[in-house]
Design an enzyme around this catalytic site. Structure first.
Site, PDB file in Angstrom:
ATOM      1  N   HIS A  59     -13.292  44.499  -4.302  1.00 48.76           N
ATOM      2  CA  HIS A  59     -12.264  43.470  -4.237  1.00 48.76           C
ATOM      3  C   HIS A  59     -12.896  42.156  -3.781  1.00 48.76           C
ATOM      4  CE1 HIS A  59      -8.550  46.351  -4.099  1.00 48.76           C
ATOM      5  NE2 HIS A  59      -9.332  46.551  -5.144  1.00 48.76           N
ATOM      6  N   GLU A  90     -12.218  40.059  -1.416  1.00 53.76           N
ATOM      7  CA  GLU A  90     -12.440  39.874   0.011  1.00 53.76           C
ATOM      8  C   GLU A  90     -13.742  40.541   0.449  1.00 53.76           C
ATOM      9  OE1 GLU A  90      -9.921  41.227  -1.583  1.00 53.76           O
ATOM     10  OE2 GLU A  90      -8.038  41.160  -0.448  1.00 53.76           O
ATOM     11  N   CYS A 126      -5.158  44.251   0.184  1.00 54.85           N
ATOM     12  CA  CYS A 126      -4.534  45.558   0.020  1.00 54.85           C
ATOM     13  C   CYS A 126      -4.670  46.365   1.298  1.00 54.85           C
ATOM     14  CB  CYS A 126      -5.168  46.299  -1.150  1.00 54.85           C
ATOM     15  SG  CYS A 126      -6.867  46.805  -0.820  1.00 54.85           S
ATOM     16  N   TRP A 155      -7.646  30.867 -45.607  1.00 49.01           N
ATOM     17  CA  TRP A 155      -7.264  30.672 -44.210  1.00 49.01           C
ATOM     18  C   TRP A 155      -6.287  29.520 -44.117  1.00 49.01           C
ATOM     19  CZ3 TRP A 155      -8.547  34.522 -41.174  1.00 49.01           C
ATOM     20  CH2 TRP A 155      -9.677  35.272 -41.475  1.00 49.01           C
ATOM     21  N   THR A 158       0.703  44.449 -41.666  1.00 44.68           N
ATOM     22  CA  THR A 158      -0.441  43.547 -41.507  1.00 44.68           C
ATOM     23  C   THR A 158      -1.742  44.265 -41.849  1.00 44.68           C
ATOM     24  OG1 THR A 158       0.728  42.228 -39.856  1.00 44.68           O
ATOM     25  CG2 THR A 158      -1.667  42.090 -39.839  1.00 44.68           C
ATOM     26  N   ASP A 178      -3.638  42.478 -44.794  1.00 42.27           N
ATOM     27  CA  ASP A 178      -4.741  41.593 -44.393  1.00 42.27           C
ATOM     28  C   ASP A 178      -6.012  42.329 -43.977  1.00 42.27           C
ATOM     29  OD1 ASP A 178      -2.889  39.602 -44.759  1.00 42.27           O
ATOM     30  OD2 ASP A 178      -2.508  39.259 -42.624  1.00 42.27           O
ATOM     31  N   ALA A 191       7.652  40.910 -35.106  1.00 45.65           N
ATOM     32  CA  ALA A 191       7.699  39.841 -34.099  1.00 45.65           C
ATOM     33  C   ALA A 191       9.133  39.605 -33.631  1.00 45.65           C
ATOM     34  CB  ALA A 191       7.107  38.555 -34.670  1.00 45.65           C
ATOM     35  N   ALA A 192      10.061  39.584 -34.585  1.00 43.18           N
ATOM     36  CA  ALA A 192      11.465  39.359 -34.215  1.00 43.18           C
ATOM     37  C   ALA A 192      11.983  40.512 -33.361  1.00 43.18           C
ATOM     38  CB  ALA A 192      12.314  39.192 -35.474  1.00 43.18           C
TER      39      ALA A 192
END
Lengths: 354, 354
Positions: free
Chosen positions: B50, B52, B75, B170, B196, B200, B290-291
């Site tokens: 960590h 620290e 922690c 592109w 996709t 693609d 996505a929607a």
């Protein structure tokens, strides 16, 4: 040496941006024989004095032996006002510095020739690129017979210009809407299709920023227009309905003027508007008409207002209909572009190639 | 007084952005009793020390009577490494300055309490807002059980993400594509749908900017996936196929791992990825997925790359499918947003409300 004064002349010309059609923007300064500024002028509106005339009047006798710095070649023809070339010669100037030759076929070097014949030194091409940019609408109209077309739309970041049910008021915020009013104030005409009139009942004015307001144009093959619409109140701004030959017997609401296009398409509308003296027009139409105007080469600039919103999907409206591209190397790309903030929204502007 | 050092601690923490999952980003500096900097540290990766601990090790005996400035509450539990609160007390520090309390239910103020019980002065809330922003992905995952979701797409100015025939390579230029590789390097997973992969055949890597590469995830109800695809070469990066219960007998290409979701939707995928320690995931999927991810609250940020191109219309692909809105006051709007240039393209980023 002359660029400083040409910048000043261009700034003077810009004061009348949007008001001079069918004429170009022109600005002029007169320096006396010792190089001191003695006169300034710009062309404010068609029928009013040309820039050179105003600057020479201000300079008076001090112009003798001096220099005229002017953004466009002085005219040599009798139009609504007498030829400027003669006024320049009469004023006894020693030198004329010009940014751009006038492409108007009635001038086209004739003004420069007259000046040189009279023994005046003529320097051309000073800040020529800036002068072309400033008068791109006028130059485009003279060279193509069609006004410079700007296509504007507002959309969410996801490319939607309305919800599935057609709701679209308001996508952008007050600063962006004020910017659109300002944009309209630089336009000779604002064009929509019949669908936009039916769906949105738009007002299409500059909200008083331009007097007179730009001509509001509805391009409609069907003439299927609502009986009540803001566009029919022509006390605010003139309205022109452009339609095809098969609808010429159909009546229109009172107030609106009509023009018959044959065929009824964007190109013919552009020719008709150029004949009415429009240098620059704004398309605020729906996707199908916008795509048709693009395909017919009627759009030279795009202004897309983008709001930081997600509106969602099919079948919601998008900015452009089908353009017929089948590969990414065919798509319309910008020769130059830029972005700026308008309140919470952004404005992306594209200058199209070719 | 402490903000200068907290800025330094936040900058140290940021060095490991994208590499610490499922852990938070943490940075720390140690000042000796006279206020001189004697130690710096940051958390580089889960299982490694960590922040620290590193800073205290560097400080050594100079930490005694000094101050620890740390971006997150130390922690107090035994995880893969021993509790930091004990190390802090053992080092003999007089004071601990903390930006943000750890929301991890195993800590949640326990570290601060232990320190105060041991007589250490504790100051909290220094640059708290910046610390929240820096660890927003970790905090979101702890608070919701789901990773922070970023939705990315590239489109033309007219809102199109592909031509009507699916061509999309592109849309954006090399600088924008390099930015996407950089974005992926900050992600624990990159998610696409089956469509996709079929359309693609994407690689979905950071092009070596992150080691290991982010987990590549295909969310597919149908498991209709091509036999040959770049995603099946798991020597470059791991690939996970997430599918529903009705497809669990169907074979997958070699190399890809599989996870069964019930039901097969974005929310269940987010839960599964959070359990695998993902703090932040990138959605690079088509409009319908996505929607759906947006509707299920799986997206906290949007990154839209906008190219200065007009691609044209229906039936070309757009970024988002239907979101079900019927009035403009319902649409998703950004709590904060910004735009920047990426070569000839622009990047608009939205932080969604709520």
């Amino acid at each position: 040496m002359w660029t400083r004064w040409m910048h000043r002349a261009l700034a003077l010309a810009a004061l009348a941006d949007g008001s001079t059609s069918p004429n170009p923007l022109v600005g002029a300064v007169v320096l006396d024989a010792s190089g001191q500024l003695v006169g300034e002028g710009f062309h404010a509106r068609a029928g009013q004095p040309h820039a050179e005339v105003g600057a020479l009047a201000q300079a008076g006798a001090a112009a003798r032996g001096g220099t005229l710095v002017v953004t466009l070649e002085p005219c040599c023809h009798h139009g609504r006002t007498p030829p400027c070339s003669e006024a320049v010669i009469r004023a006894g100037l020693a030198r004329v510095v010009i940014a751009l030759e006038d492409p108007d076929p009635r001038v086209a070097g004739g003004g420069i020739a007259q000046l040189r014949d009279a023994g005046v030194e003529v320097i051309t091409g000073v800040l020529r690129a800036l002068a072309i940019e400033q008068n791109r609408a006028f130059l485009h109209r003279v060279q193509t017979g069609q006004p410079w077309g700007v296509l504007k739309w507002a959309m969410g970041v996801d490319g939607r210009t309305a919800l599935a049910n057609g709701a679209s008021q308001w996508i952008s915020g007050p600063p962006a809407r004020a910017w659109v009013h300002q944009l309209r104030s630089q336009m000779d005409a604002v064009i929509v299709g019949g669908g936009t009139v039916r769906a949105d009942d738009p007002l299409l004015t500059s909200r008083g920023r331009r007097q007179p307001e730009p001509l509001r144009v509805v391009l409609t093959r069907s003439l299927d227009l609502p009986a009540q619409a803001q566009l029919w109140d022509t006390s605010i701004a003139p309205t022109l309905v452009a339609h095809g030959p098969d609808r010429q017997d159909q009546a229109l609401p009172d107030g609106a003027e009509r023009v018959l296009l044959s065929p009824c398409n964007p190109t013919e509308l552009m020719r008709a508007l150029a004949q009415r003296g429009c240098n620059r027009v704004l398309w605020e139409c729906g996707p199908e008409l916008a795509a048709l105007a693009l395909r017919q080469g009627c759009i030279q600039e795009v202004a897309a207002v983008i709001a930081p919103k997600l509106m969602g999907g099919n079948p919601a409206r998008t900015p452009l209909g089908h353009l017929g591209f089948t590969a990414m190397d065919q798509v319309l790309s910008a020769a130059a572009s830029g972005v700026q903030a308008l309140g919470d929204d952004w404005l992306i502007q594209l200058r199209l190639d070719g």
